[in-house]
Design a protein around this motif. Structure first.
Motif, mmCIF file in Angstrom:
data_model
loop_
_atom_site.group_PDB
_atom_site.id
_atom_site.type_symbol
_atom_site.label_atom_id
_atom_site.label_comp_id
_atom_site.label_asym_id
_atom_site.label_seq_id
_atom_site.Cartn_x
_atom_site.Cartn_y
_atom_site.Cartn_z
ATOM 1 N N SER A 149 43.757 25.655 34.421
ATOM 2 C CA SER A 149 42.392 25.137 34.316
ATOM 3 C C SER A 149 42.076 24.215 35.490
ATOM 4 O O SER A 149 40.945 24.168 35.984
ATOM 5 N N LYS A 150 43.073 23.506 35.948
ATOM 6 C CA LYS A 150 42.882 22.597 37.081
ATOM 7 C C LYS A 150 42.487 23.371 38.337
ATOM 8 O O LYS A 150 41.689 22.889 39.160
ATOM 9 N N HIS A 151 43.032 24.585 38.484
ATOM 10 C CA HIS A 151 42.772 25.373 39.693
ATOM 11 C C HIS A 151 41.776 26.513 39.457
ATOM 12 O O HIS A 151 41.579 27.345 40.340
ATOM 13 N N ARG A 152 41.147 26.543 38.299
ATOM 14 C CA ARG A 152 40.163 27.591 37.995
ATOM 15 C C ARG A 152 38.962 27.480 38.931
ATOM 16 O O ARG A 152 38.479 26.389 39.225
ATOM 17 N N HIS A 153 38.486 28.627 39.395
ATOM 18 C CA HIS A 153 37.316 28.597 40.280
ATOM 19 C C HIS A 153 36.100 28.122 39.490
ATOM 20 O O HIS A 153 35.789 28.684 38.429
ATOM 21 N N PRO A 154 35.392 27.098 39.975
ATOM 22 C CA PRO A 154 34.278 26.527 39.211
ATOM 23 C C PRO A 154 33.097 27.473 39.028
ATOM 24 O O PRO A 154 32.261 27.255 38.143
ATOM 25 N N GLU A 155 33.011 28.528 39.839
ATOM 26 C CA GLU A 155 31.871 29.449 39.737
ATOM 27 C C GLU A 155 32.163 30.677 38.884
ATOM 28 O O GLU A 155 31.328 31.579 38.795
ATOM 29 N N ARG A 156 33.343 30.728 38.257
ATOM 30 C CA ARG A 156 33.631 31.874 37.381
ATOM 31 C C ARG A 156 33.194 31.533 35.963
ATOM 32 O O ARG A 156 33.850 30.786 35.253
ATOM 33 N N ASN A 157 32.099 32.137 35.535
ATOM 34 C CA ASN A 157 31.519 31.835 34.227
ATOM 35 C C ASN A 157 31.294 33.089 33.399
ATOM 36 O O ASN A 157 30.310 33.200 32.664
ATOM 37 N N ILE A 158 32.198 34.038 33.541
ATOM 38 C CA ILE A 158 32.082 35.309 32.827
ATOM 39 C C ILE A 158 33.426 35.634 32.182
ATOM 40 O O ILE A 158 34.475 35.288 32.724
ATOM 41 N N ASP A 159 33.406 36.262 31.008
ATOM 42 C CA ASP A 159 34.633 36.691 30.340
ATOM 43 C C ASP A 159 35.170 37.954 31.028
ATOM 44 O O ASP A 159 34.421 38.913 31.242
ATOM 45 N N ILE A 160 36.452 37.951 31.343
ATOM 46 C CA ILE A 160 37.110 39.127 31.908
ATOM 47 C C ILE A 160 38.277 39.473 30.985
ATOM 48 O O ILE A 160 39.133 38.641 30.718
ATOM 49 N N TYR A 161 38.310 40.708 30.517
ATOM 50 C CA TYR A 161 39.282 41.070 29.489
ATOM 51 C C TYR A 161 40.530 41.734 30.067
ATOM 52 O O TYR A 161 40.484 42.395 31.111
ATOM 53 N N ASN A 162 41.620 41.552 29.369
ATOM 54 C CA ASN A 162 42.906 42.134 29.736
ATOM 55 C C ASN A 162 42.771 43.643 29.949
ATOM 56 O O ASN A 162 42.215 44.347 29.118
ATOM 57 N N GLY A 163 43.290 44.127 31.082
ATOM 58 C CA GLY A 163 43.243 45.559 31.363
ATOM 59 C C GLY A 163 42.065 45.985 32.216
ATOM 60 O O GLY A 163 41.948 47.165 32.553
ATOM 61 N N THR A 164 41.180 45.054 32.587
ATOM 62 C CA THR A 164 40.040 45.390 33.437
ATOM 63 C C THR A 164 40.518 45.547 34.885
ATOM 64 O O THR A 164 41.241 44.707 35.399
ATOM 65 N N ARG A 165 40.115 46.634 35.522
ATOM 66 C CA ARG A 165 40.518 46.861 36.914
ATOM 67 C C ARG A 165 39.360 46.618 37.868
ATOM 68 O O ARG A 165 38.196 46.860 37.532
ATOM 69 N N GLY A 166 39.684 46.118 39.051
ATOM 70 C CA GLY A 166 38.685 45.856 40.074
ATOM 71 C C GLY A 166 39.304 45.936 41.447
ATOM 72 O O GLY A 166 40.469 46.328 41.610
ATOM 73 N N THR A 167 38.538 45.542 42.456
ATOM 74 C CA THR A 167 38.991 45.594 43.840
ATOM 75 C C THR A 167 38.780 44.241 44.503
ATOM 76 O O THR A 167 37.706 43.640 44.373
ATOM 77 N N VAL A 168 39.795 43.767 45.213
ATOM 78 C CA VAL A 168 39.670 42.520 45.969
ATOM 79 C C VAL A 168 38.812 42.811 47.196
ATOM 80 O O VAL A 168 39.191 43.639 48.042
#
Length: 298
Positions: A149-168
Motif C-alpha cells: 500500500s505504501k508503494h501503490r500508484h496513487p492514480e490506480r483507482n480501478i479493480d483488477i481481478y486475478n487472471g486478467t491479462r494485459g500488455t506493458v
C-alpha cells in the motif's frame, strides 16, 4: 450449478465437486448432470465432449491439431503474424509452472519472439511490451497498511481481478511508473503501477497455467504437456477454452483423458452430509393434526 468435469477451484478441496458426489453417494439426492457442454457446438465441442467421457480422438479433425512441443514457437509466431493479439486472442496453457513444458520455461522461450524490445523494468523480469497476467485480486477501495500500500500508484483507482491479462506499454525510469493496457469489457483501459509493487501483482503471461485460464476463452488455444500425470479435468478445461482452433503439443493425451481426478471426500463434506440427513429426516416426519389435535399422519 456448475460443471464437475472442469478443474476444481484451488483451495477449498473442490467443494462443488465434492458436494455433487456427496449428494449421489451419501444422501441419495437427485443430481442432474450436464451431458454436453455448449461453449462450442462444432468440431471442437464434439472433441471436448469426448474427453468428458474419457475418450481422446483428434484424428481427422481440421480445427484440432496435435504436434510436438518444438512446434510451439513457430505456431505462436505464425498466429502473431496473422494479426492475433496474444493477450486477447491466444491462450498458451500448461498444467505446470516448472519443468520443460511449465509456464516459466515457456515464457522464457516465447518472450523474445513476441517482444524483441530490451527495455527491462528495473530489476524485475518484466520488459516493456511484455504480455502480463495479474496474480491476485486488486481492489481499489481496500485500505492496506503494508509495503504494497505504501508503494501503490496513487492514480490506480480501478479493480483488477486475478487472471486478467494485459500488455506493458510504457515505463518511466525516473518516476518509476509503469502503464499496463488491459482490455476490460471490450474497452482499452490503461492502468498505472509503480516499479516497487509490480512483482506483487503481475508476472509474465505469454503462457499461463490451466488453472489460471478457468473462466477465459480465446480464438486460438495451444495446450502443452509432457508429463503422464495430467488429468481428464485439466485436459477438458484447457481444450474447452478454444473457440476457433486448438493445438495439443506434447504427449500423454490418451492417458489424460482416461485419468479422472477423484479426491477422497473431505471430513467437512461428511459432517455436512450428516447435518443434511438429520434435516431431511425431520422434514419427512412432520406431523399433521386435525382440528381436535389428533395426529392424522406423520
Amino acid at each position: 450449478m456448475g460443471d464437475i468435469a472442469q478443474l476444481p477451484a484451488i483451495g477449498p478441496s473442490g467443494f462443488f465437486h465434492q458436494l455433487v458426489r456427496a449428494g449421489q453417494e451419501l444422501l441419495d439426492i437427485p443430481v442432474v448432470s450436464l451431458g454436453f457442454q455448449y461453449r462450442n457446438e462444432d468440431e471442437i465441442g464434439s472433441f471436448v465432449n469426448a474427453i468428458r467421457n474419457g475418450v481422446f480422438k483428434a484424428d481427422g479433425l481440421t480445427r484440432v491439431k496435435t504436434g510436438s512441443i518444438q512446434d510451439l514457437e513457430a505456431i505462436a509466431f505464425d498466429l502473431k503474424e496473422q494479426g492475433f493479439v496474444i493477450s486477447q486472442d491466444i491462450l498458451i496453457l500448461s498444467p505446470l509452472v516448472s519443468g520443460r513444458s511449465g509456464t516459466r520455461s515457456l515464457n522464457q522461450l516465447l518472450g523474445p519472439s513476441f517482444n524483441p524490445t530490451n527495455q527491462q523494468i528495473g530489476e524485475t523480469s518484466i520488459y516493456v511490451g511484455d504480455t502480463v497476467i495479474t496474480t491476485k485480486n486488486d481492489y481499489a477501495d481496500i485500505k492496506r497498511y503494508n509495503y504494497i500500500s505504501k508503494h501503490r500508484h496513487p492514480e490506480r483507482n480501478i479493480d483488477i481481478y486475478n487472471g486478467t491479462r494485459g500488455t506493458v506499454v510504457s515505463y518511466d525510469s525516473e518516476s518509476k511508473s509503469i502503464i499496463v493496457m488491459y482490455n476490460i469489457l471490450g474497452i482499452e483501459t490503461p492502468v498505472k503501477y509503480t516499479e516497487a509493487e509490480l512483482p506483487h501483482w503481475l508476472e509474465v503471461g505469454y503462457a499461463i497455467t490451466i488453472h489460471k485460464a478457468q473462466g477465459s476463452e480465446a480464438d486460438n488455444v495451444i495446450v502443452v504437456n509432457d508429463k503422464p500425470n495430467m488429468t481428464r479435468n485439466m485436459l477438458y478445461t484447457a481444450s474447452s477454452r478454444a473457440k476457433q482452433k486448438l493445438w495439443l503439443l506434447g504427449q500423454y493425451w490418451d492417458e489424460a483423458a482416461g485419468n479422472p481426478q477423484m479426491d477422497p471426500l473431505s471430513k467437512f463434506i461428511f459432517r455436512a452430509a450428516d447435518i443434511l440427513k438429520k434435516q431431511i429426516k425431520v422434514e419427512t416426519t412432520t406431523t399433521i393434526n386435525d382440528s381436535e389435535g389428533e395426529i392424522l399422519f406423520g
